[in-house]
Design an enzyme around this catalytic site. Structure first.
Site, PDB file in Angstrom:
ATOM      1  CG  ASN A 282      -1.837   1.192   1.272  1.00 51.26           C
ATOM      2  OD1 ASN A 282      -2.418   1.557   0.242  1.00 51.26           O
ATOM      3  ND2 ASN A 282      -2.003   1.831   2.426  1.00 51.26           N
TER       4      ASN A 282
ATOM      5  CG  HIS B 198      -0.463   6.297   4.651  1.00 48.06           C
ATOM      6  ND1 HIS B 198      -1.841   6.334   4.734  1.00 48.06           N
ATOM      7  CD2 HIS B 198      -0.002   7.146   5.592  1.00 48.06           C
ATOM      8  CE1 HIS B 198      -2.187   7.166   5.698  1.00 48.06           C
ATOM      9  NE2 HIS B 198      -1.102   7.669   6.236  1.00 48.06           N
TER      10      HIS B 198
ATOM     11  CB  SER C 195       5.123   5.212   4.210  1.00 45.00           C
ATOM     12  OG  SER C 195       5.540   6.215   5.100  1.00 45.00           O
TER      13      SER C 195
ATOM     14  CG  ASP D 286      -2.755   3.563   6.859  1.00 44.00           C
ATOM     15  OD1 ASP D 286      -2.815   2.988   5.763  1.00 44.00           O
ATOM     16  OD2 ASP D 286      -3.534   4.480   7.187  1.00 44.00           O
TER      17      ASP D 286
HETATM   18  C1  GRF Z   1      -2.518   8.731  -2.886  1.00 45.25           C
HETATM   19  O1  GRF Z   1      -2.265   9.949  -2.250  1.00 45.25           O
HETATM   20  C2  GRF Z   1      -2.144   7.593  -1.999  1.00 45.25           C
HETATM   21  O2  GRF Z   1      -1.105   7.889  -1.116  1.00 45.25           O
HETATM   22  C3  GRF Z   1      -3.415   7.351  -1.216  1.00 45.25           C
HETATM   23  O3  GRF Z   1      -4.447   7.605  -2.146  1.00 45.25           O
HETATM   24  C4  GRF Z   1      -3.997   8.520  -3.129  1.00 45.25           C
HETATM   25  C5  GRF Z   1      -4.287   7.924  -4.479  1.00 45.25           C
HETATM   26  O4  GRF Z   1      -4.062   8.806  -5.538  1.00 45.25           O
HETATM   27  N1  GRF Z   1      -3.411   6.020  -0.661  1.00 45.25           N
HETATM   28  P1  GRF Z   1      -4.204   8.321  -7.039  1.00 45.25           P
HETATM   29  O5  GRF Z   1      -5.610   7.750  -7.209  1.00 45.25           O
HETATM   30  O6  GRF Z   1      -3.157   7.296  -7.299  1.00 45.25           O
HETATM   31  O7  GRF Z   1      -4.007   9.562  -7.860  1.00 45.25           O
END
Ligand code: GRF
Length: 213
Positions: A108, A110, A137, A146
């Site tokens: 994932n 984050h 991260s 997370d």
């Molecule tokens: C990103 O900021 C990621 O960190 C979070 O969700 C957002 C997704 O953005 N988990 P995208 O859809 O890839 O533009």
């Protein structure tokens, strides 16, 4: 493991991280074999279709509870038979059953320097705390939200004039750099999760992972 690692990407929205992964895949050791969204209107589905990647919608609203949604997700993912499941802006919390179905094989991304600021509104919380640095991260997914072992982080400086929006923009551009790098490391067999720790080869990574970006 085959020489090209099959990857399934789960999204809910715009999919800019998915796009970064699609762009990197042609020169990396992974191949995106399917994109699944819980949101039928996610723009990321168009990105996948444009690149001839099969897409699937599993709308959480069609299921009475989290577990039945997760079962549908598992059924679809298993048909695609990936070695790695990549969450890229996937906005559903996954059950323990789901996580245990893909042991050590879910990543994932984050938007904070975990373990600081799990959950939402990370940019606002960084500003409120007066932090001088912020970042992103990439971590393995465990039952703890997370909270799994961190594979990599990239940092940005927080400037006095920064807003939640400007931080989001800076963090996002770091995301697009490090997520493909981390997925490539996994796909080439170097990065692994074992005994609830992240490893590159025989080296256990520090708590904050590798510093990239
Ligand atoms: C990103 O900021 C990621 O960190 C979070 O969700 C957002 C997704 O953005 N988990 P995208 O859809 O890839 O533009």
């Amino acid at each position: 493991m085959p020489s090209v690692c099959p990857v399934v990407v789960l999204i809910s929205g715009n999919g800019t991280n998915l796009q970064a992964l699609i762009d990197a895949a042609s020169t990396s050791s992974f191949n995106i074999v399917g994109v699944i969204s819980n949101n039928p209107n996610a723009f990321g589905l168009n990105r996948a279709t444009t690149s001839s990647i099969p897409t699937f919608v599993i709308n959480h609203r069609d299921y009475p509870d989290r577990l039945s949604f997760d079962h549908a997700l598992i059924d679809q993912i298993d048909q695609l038979n990936p070695d790695l499941v990549v969450l890229a802006g996937f906005m559903r919390i996954l059950s323990t059953e789901f996580v245990n179905h893909y042991p050590n094989n879910i990543l994932n991304i984050h938007p904070s320097l975990l373990p600081k600021y799990p959950g939402t509104d990370t940019h606002q919380r960084v500003l409120q705390a007066g932090d001088k640095e912020h970042g992103v991260s990439v971590h393995f997914v465990t039952e703890e939200l997370d909270g799994g072992p961190i594979a990599a982080q990239a940092k940005i400086r927080v400037e006095p004039e920064d807003t939640a929006e400007s931080l989001a923009e800076k963090v996002h551009s770091k995301e697009h750099v490090i997520y493909p790098q981390v997925v490539s490391l996994y796909a080439s067999g170097q990065l692994r999760m074992n005994e609830n720790k992240a490893w590159v080869g025989l080296n256990q990574l520090p708590e904050t992972g590798i510093e990239l970006g």
